[in-house]
Scaffold this active site. Sequence first.
Site, mmCIF file in Angstrom:
data_model
loop_
_atom_site.group_PDB
_atom_site.id
_atom_site.type_symbol
_atom_site.label_atom_id
_atom_site.label_comp_id
_atom_site.label_asym_id
_atom_site.label_seq_id
_atom_site.Cartn_x
_atom_site.Cartn_y
_atom_site.Cartn_z
ATOM 1 N N HIS A 84 3.734 0.707 7.860
ATOM 2 C CA HIS A 84 3.965 1.483 6.641
ATOM 3 C C HIS A 84 5.407 1.991 6.635
ATOM 4 O O HIS A 84 5.975 2.296 7.681
ATOM 5 C CB HIS A 84 2.985 2.658 6.587
ATOM 6 N N GLU A 159 4.897 -2.853 -0.401
ATOM 7 C CA GLU A 159 5.099 -1.438 -0.643
ATOM 8 C C GLU A 159 6.494 -1.215 -1.230
ATOM 9 O O GLU A 159 7.474 -1.116 -0.503
ATOM 10 C CB GLU A 159 4.949 -0.709 0.704
ATOM 11 N N GLY A 165 7.180 7.714 -6.120
ATOM 12 C CA GLY A 165 7.658 9.049 -6.432
ATOM 13 C C GLY A 165 8.916 9.106 -7.283
ATOM 14 O O GLY A 165 9.491 10.165 -7.463
#
Length: 176
Positions: A84, A159, A165
């Site tokens: 991640h 990702e 955001g």
Amino acid sequence: MNPTSVEEAISLAKAIADGKGSSKAQVAICTPHPFLAACKPHLEKGGIDLGAQACYFEQKGAYTGATSTSMIRSVGAKHVIVGHSERRTVFHQTDEMVNQIIHKVLSDNMLPILCVGETKARMEEYESGLNTQICAIQLAKGLKGVSKEDAKKVTIAYEPVWAIGTGLVCDASVAQ
């Protein structure tokens, strides 16, 4: 899933399980480690697999704070997120470490979810077309030494950090 209490984690797990309905899609929810066992029965009721957000490639030893695959598996989780962006940037997880974790997860009969994508929250990498190269390098290094048979057990997750955001949206055709 990023709840801050077990109550919040259970509430989210129940809502997700209820939301899946009768869909035949394979779904896994990866909860923070402290909430794995508490969320498992609620996710199972909805036909959702349990996963962990990270693990370490060593099974045991003096690795304070690290979570092994055997710990994760002991509470019934099947999946583990590997590579991640936050693990790569905040915890300085290298492509080589990601590869070690992939091999560990597979050797313990679990299913890795390999995250790839730009590791800097900069739109320039995407706009310059570097995202394809970055993903290709991360895939090659992350799956180094993984057999074709085991590669079928790996879920690849793109990702787009530049879109998280920021209010920018990653078009579905780009993600595919």
